[in-house]
Design a protein around this motif. Structure first.
Motif, short mmCIF file in Angstrom:
data_model
loop_
_atom_site.label_atom_id
_atom_site.label_comp_id
_atom_site.label_asym_id
_atom_site.label_seq_id
_atom_site.Cartn_x
_atom_site.Cartn_y
_atom_site.Cartn_z
N TRP A 1 2.48 11.16 13.18
CA TRP A 1 2.28 10.22 12.08
C TRP A 1 3.45 9.26 11.97
CZ3 TRP A 1 -2.30 10.75 9.41
CH2 TRP A 1 -2.98 11.96 9.55
N GLY A 2 3.16 8.05 11.53
CA GLY A 2 4.23 7.16 11.15
C GLY A 2 4.71 7.50 9.76
N GLN A 3 5.64 6.69 9.26
CA GLN A 3 6.22 6.95 7.95
C GLN A 3 5.35 6.44 6.81
OE1 GLN A 3 6.96 4.36 9.76
NE2 GLN A 3 7.03 2.61 8.33
N GLY A 4 4.38 5.61 7.16
CA GLY A 4 3.45 5.09 6.16
C GLY A 4 3.90 3.76 5.59
N THR A 5 2.93 2.99 5.12
CA THR A 5 3.22 1.73 4.44
C THR A 5 2.36 1.66 3.19
OG1 THR A 5 3.42 -0.67 4.73
CG2 THR A 5 1.55 0.38 5.82
N GLN A 6 2.97 1.28 2.09
CA GLN A 6 2.29 1.29 0.79
C GLN A 6 1.45 0.02 0.62
OE1 GLN A 6 2.45 3.66 -1.94
NE2 GLN A 6 0.74 2.37 -2.63
N VAL A 7 0.22 0.22 0.22
CA VAL A 7 -0.67 -0.89 -0.15
C VAL A 7 -1.05 -0.71 -1.61
CG1 VAL A 7 -2.93 -1.94 0.20
CG2 VAL A 7 -1.57 -1.22 2.17
N THR A 8 -0.77 -1.72 -2.41
CA THR A 8 -1.12 -1.69 -3.82
C THR A 8 -1.96 -2.90 -4.15
OG1 THR A 8 0.96 -0.55 -4.35
CG2 THR A 8 -0.23 -1.58 -6.17
N VAL A 9 -3.15 -2.64 -4.67
CA VAL A 9 -4.06 -3.71 -5.04
C VAL A 9 -4.17 -3.73 -6.57
CG1 VAL A 9 -6.34 -4.71 -4.71
CG2 VAL A 9 -5.33 -3.28 -2.91
N SER A 10 -3.64 -4.77 -7.14
CA SER A 10 -3.58 -4.84 -8.60
C SER A 10 -3.42 -6.28 -9.05
CB SER A 10 -2.41 -4.00 -9.11
OG SER A 10 -2.26 -4.14 -10.51
N SER A 11 -4.00 -6.58 -10.20
CA SER A 11 -3.83 -7.90 -10.78
C SER A 11 -2.65 -7.91 -11.76
CB SER A 11 -5.12 -8.34 -11.48
OG SER A 11 -5.52 -7.38 -12.44
#
Length: 115
Positions: A105-115
């Protein structure tokens, strides 16, 4: 084996992001690659997979028509194009490969979807 994700961030609903995963330490063009996501308090789930040559992909039903997985074997990189993002897409996204019977696994990347 090393997997390094990038491209995450904060985006408004309906927006787009392209995640990248740079791979090293194995013969990239010979292996299936996948993206998983994990939201807080939830299990990690498979979002998209792609065959070694890139000729076939598989996507989670909830992202079909919005996400595309692709790869560039000359650059040892796999991508996840994410369009029309929804708040429920918010999660940490991980790149992964099953290599010699071990999943990396990689370390991950955060995706945040918000207004």
């Amino acid at each position: 084996v090393q997997l390094v994700e990038s491209g995450g961030g904060l985006v408004q609903p309906g927006g787009s992001l392209r995640l990248s995963c740079a791979a090293s330490g194995f013969s990239f063009s010979s292996y299936y690659m996948s993206w998983y996501s994990q939201a807080p308090g939830k299990e990690r789930r498979l979002v998209a997979s792609i065959t070694p040559a890139g000729g076939s992909t598989d996507l989670l039903d909830s992202v079909k028509g919005r996400f595309t997985i692709s790869r560039d074997n000359a650059k040892d990189t796999v991508y996840l194009q994410m369009n029309n993002l929804k708040p429920e897409d918010s999660a940490v996204y991980y790149c992964t490969v099953l290599y010699r019977s071990r999943r990396y696994w990689g370390q991950g990347t955060q995706v945040t979807v918000s207004s």
